[in-house]
Design an enzyme around this catalytic site. Structure first.
Site, PDB file in Angstrom:
ATOM      1  CB  VAL A 130      83.391  41.453   2.057  1.00 28.60           C
ATOM      2  CG1 VAL A 130      82.137  42.305   2.176  1.00 28.60           C
ATOM      3  CG2 VAL A 130      84.119  41.328   3.388  1.00 28.60           C
ATOM      4  CE1 TYR A 173      90.269  46.710  12.135  1.00 30.56           C
ATOM      5  CE2 TYR A 173      91.666  48.512  12.890  1.00 30.56           C
ATOM      6  CZ  TYR A 173      90.431  48.043  12.485  1.00 30.56           C
ATOM      7  OH  TYR A 173      89.349  48.901  12.440  1.00 30.56           O
TER       8      TYR A 173
HETATM    9  N1  LIG Z   1      83.999  50.825  15.840  1.00 35.62           N
HETATM   10  C1  LIG Z   1      85.167  51.422  15.750  1.00 35.62           C
HETATM   11  O1  LIG Z   1      85.670  51.997  16.732  1.00 35.62           O
HETATM   12  C2  LIG Z   1      85.925  51.427  14.451  1.00 35.62           C
HETATM   13  C3  LIG Z   1      87.080  52.205  14.407  1.00 35.62           C
HETATM   14  C4  LIG Z   1      87.809  52.232  13.219  1.00 35.62           C
HETATM   15  C5  LIG Z   1      87.389  51.503  12.130  1.00 35.62           C
HETATM   16  N2  LIG Z   1      86.268  50.750  12.206  1.00 35.62           N
HETATM   17  C6  LIG Z   1      85.895  50.014  11.006  1.00 35.62           C
HETATM   18  O2  LIG Z   1      84.562  50.258  10.694  1.00 35.62           O
HETATM   19  C7  LIG Z   1      84.011  49.135   9.999  1.00 35.62           C
HETATM   20  C8  LIG Z   1      82.686  48.776  10.639  1.00 35.62           C
HETATM   21  O3  LIG Z   1      82.926  48.397  11.977  1.00 35.62           O
HETATM   22  P1  LIG Z   1      81.823  48.545  13.119  1.00 35.62           P
HETATM   23  O4  LIG Z   1      82.434  49.292  14.224  1.00 35.62           O
HETATM   24  O5  LIG Z   1      80.542  48.969  12.546  1.00 35.62           O
HETATM   25  O6  LIG Z   1      81.773  47.023  13.602  1.00 35.62           O
HETATM   26  P2  LIG Z   1      80.588  45.967  13.671  1.00 35.62           P
HETATM   27  O7  LIG Z   1      81.198  44.761  14.242  1.00 35.62           O
HETATM   28  O8  LIG Z   1      79.420  46.596  14.333  1.00 35.62           O
HETATM   29  O9  LIG Z   1      80.218  45.740  12.124  1.00 35.62           O
HETATM   30  C9  LIG Z   1      81.030  45.035  11.259  1.00 35.62           C
HETATM   31  C10 LIG Z   1      80.157  44.132  10.428  1.00 35.62           C
HETATM   32  O10 LIG Z   1      80.969  43.449   9.445  1.00 35.62           O
HETATM   33  C11 LIG Z   1      80.460  42.141   9.319  1.00 35.62           C
HETATM   34  N3  LIG Z   1      81.437  41.221   8.765  1.00 35.62           N
HETATM   35  C12 LIG Z   1      82.490  40.632   9.368  1.00 35.62           C
HETATM   36  N4  LIG Z   1      83.120  39.804   8.503  1.00 35.62           N
HETATM   37  C13 LIG Z   1      82.439  39.882   7.336  1.00 35.62           C
HETATM   38  C14 LIG Z   1      82.579  39.266   6.079  1.00 35.62           C
HETATM   39  N5  LIG Z   1      83.551  38.356   5.830  1.00 35.62           N
HETATM   40  N6  LIG Z   1      81.707  39.575   5.087  1.00 35.62           N
HETATM   41  C15 LIG Z   1      80.716  40.480   5.309  1.00 35.62           C
HETATM   42  N7  LIG Z   1      80.517  41.089   6.491  1.00 35.62           N
HETATM   43  C16 LIG Z   1      81.380  40.787   7.490  1.00 35.62           C
HETATM   44  C17 LIG Z   1      80.051  41.742  10.737  1.00 35.62           C
HETATM   45  O11 LIG Z   1      79.133  40.668  10.709  1.00 35.62           O
HETATM   46  C18 LIG Z   1      79.455  43.052  11.253  1.00 35.62           C
HETATM   47  O12 LIG Z   1      78.070  43.082  11.039  1.00 35.62           O
HETATM   48  C19 LIG Z   1      85.059  48.021  10.085  1.00 35.62           C
HETATM   49  O13 LIG Z   1      85.739  47.923   8.854  1.00 35.62           O
HETATM   50  C20 LIG Z   1      86.003  48.511  11.161  1.00 35.62           C
HETATM   51  O14 LIG Z   1      87.304  48.047  10.988  1.00 35.62           O
HETATM   52  C21 LIG Z   1      85.513  50.685  13.345  1.00 35.62           C
END
Ligand SMILES: NC(=O)c1ccc[n+]([C@@H]2O[C@H](COP(=O)([O-])OP(=O)(O)OC[C@H]3O[C@@H](n4cnc5c(N)ncnc54)[C@H](O)[C@@H]3O)[C@@H](O)[C@H]2O)c1
Length: 256
Positions: free
Chosen positions: A63, A156
């Site tokens: 991305v 972040y």
């Molecule tokens: N898990 C939580 O507690 C939480 C809380 C708040 C927000 N979020 C947000 O939710 C979203 C998903 O997070 P998640 O918890 O599923 O984490 P995750 O790590 O399971 O999934 C994130 C995915 O993004 C991919 N990624 C990283 N850099 C990338 C890039 N440059 N291009 C394409 N893909 C890329 C990773 O390979 C991974 O598969 C994120 O934006 C995160 O900030 C998560």
């Protein structure tokens, strides 16, 4: 004539993105599973979408790279037609490093992924709608840290706060083009991003004590909000941010 929609989900090989892909698959959508570098995980996501009743294809996408985003959307369009829904879930977590100690590369990597990535996906999704008709929905997975800061998370928090203004600006720019743009702000969700909490129960329970609902969230509970935001039931909802955190972000004033 089919009602199957063309749906793009970024970061769809893991966590919240994988749950979103499966949730759209369960209503029969065609899901382009955009993954970063884990082809095995992407295959599992594709299988989950198909098992749920949808159609899916894994497509590599960084991305942070506009050329990669363009290529991936073009491939999704060739397979399933112009996307009418995009969920941008790709992201990386905070460094846990204070600004005074933060390296340039750390800051740049975060902004490139969590903020510029959201811009790249938004722009390409909107451009893909130029030759399409009907309603469309763009959803960014943001965070409660868009509004609630944490020491060690300036990279972040700044990126996710930027997503809020990106979403609000896009909402007014694209409203007349029938594209609704919203974000979801999860709290603590059990995904690989929270690896320690997933694996270490004592640690998890300590954190969960701070959450009014009393437990961490499941990725499916975020996906349910994404699926609703993409549905006609949300036809009058744009430019909004929806918190899915079990009440966590309400406790700011507690303890002082
Ligand atoms: N898990 C939580 O507690 C939480 C809380 C708040 C927000 N979020 C947000 O939710 C979203 C998903 O997070 P998640 O918890 O599923 O984490 P995750 O790590 O399971 O999934 C994130 C995915 O993004 C991919 N990624 C990283 N850099 C990338 C890039 N440059 N291009 C394409 N893909 C890329 C990773 O390979 C991974 O598969 C994120 O934006 C995160 O900030 C998560």
């Amino acid at each position: 004539m089919t009602n199957q929609r063309s749906v793009v989900v970024t970061g769809a090989e893991s966590g919240i993105g994988a749950a979103c892909a499966a949730a759209f698959g369960a209503i029969g959508d065609a899901v382009a599973v955009f993954y970063f570098n884990d082809t095995a995980a992407a295959s599992l996501s594709v299988a989950a979408v198909e098992k749920a009743g949808g159609t899916a294809r894994a497509i590599q996408c960084d991305v942070a790279d506009p050329a990669s985003v363009d290529r991936a959307f073009s491939e999704a369009e060739r397979a399933f037609g112009p996307a009418s829904v995009a969920v941008n879930s790709a992201g990386i977590n905070m460094a846990g490093v204070k600004v005074r100690d933060m390296a340039d590369t750390q800051w740049q990597h975060m902004i490139a992924t969590d903020l510029t990535g959201a811009f790249n996906v938004s722009r390409r999704f909107i451009r893909g709608r130029e030759k399409a008709s009907g309603p469309a929905a763009l959803i960014h997975i943001s965070s409660i840290h868009a509004a609630v800061v944490r020491a060690g998370g300036a990279d972040y928090c700044a990126a996710k706060a930027g997503v809020t203004n990106l979403v609000e600006t896009l909402a007014i720019e694209e409203a007349r083009n029938h594209i609704r743009v919203n974000s979801i702000r999860p709290g603590m969700i059990l995904t690989p991003m929270n690896e320690r909490a997933v694996e270490d129960l004592a640690y998890r329970h300590k954190l969960e004590a701070n959450i009014p609902i009393g437990r961490a969230g499941r990725p499916e509970e975020v996906a349910a909000m994404a699926r609703w935001l993409a549905s006609d039931e949300a036809s009058y909802v744009t430019g909004a941010s929806f918190t899915v955190d079990g009440g966590l972000s309400l406790l700011l004033g507690v303890g002082a």
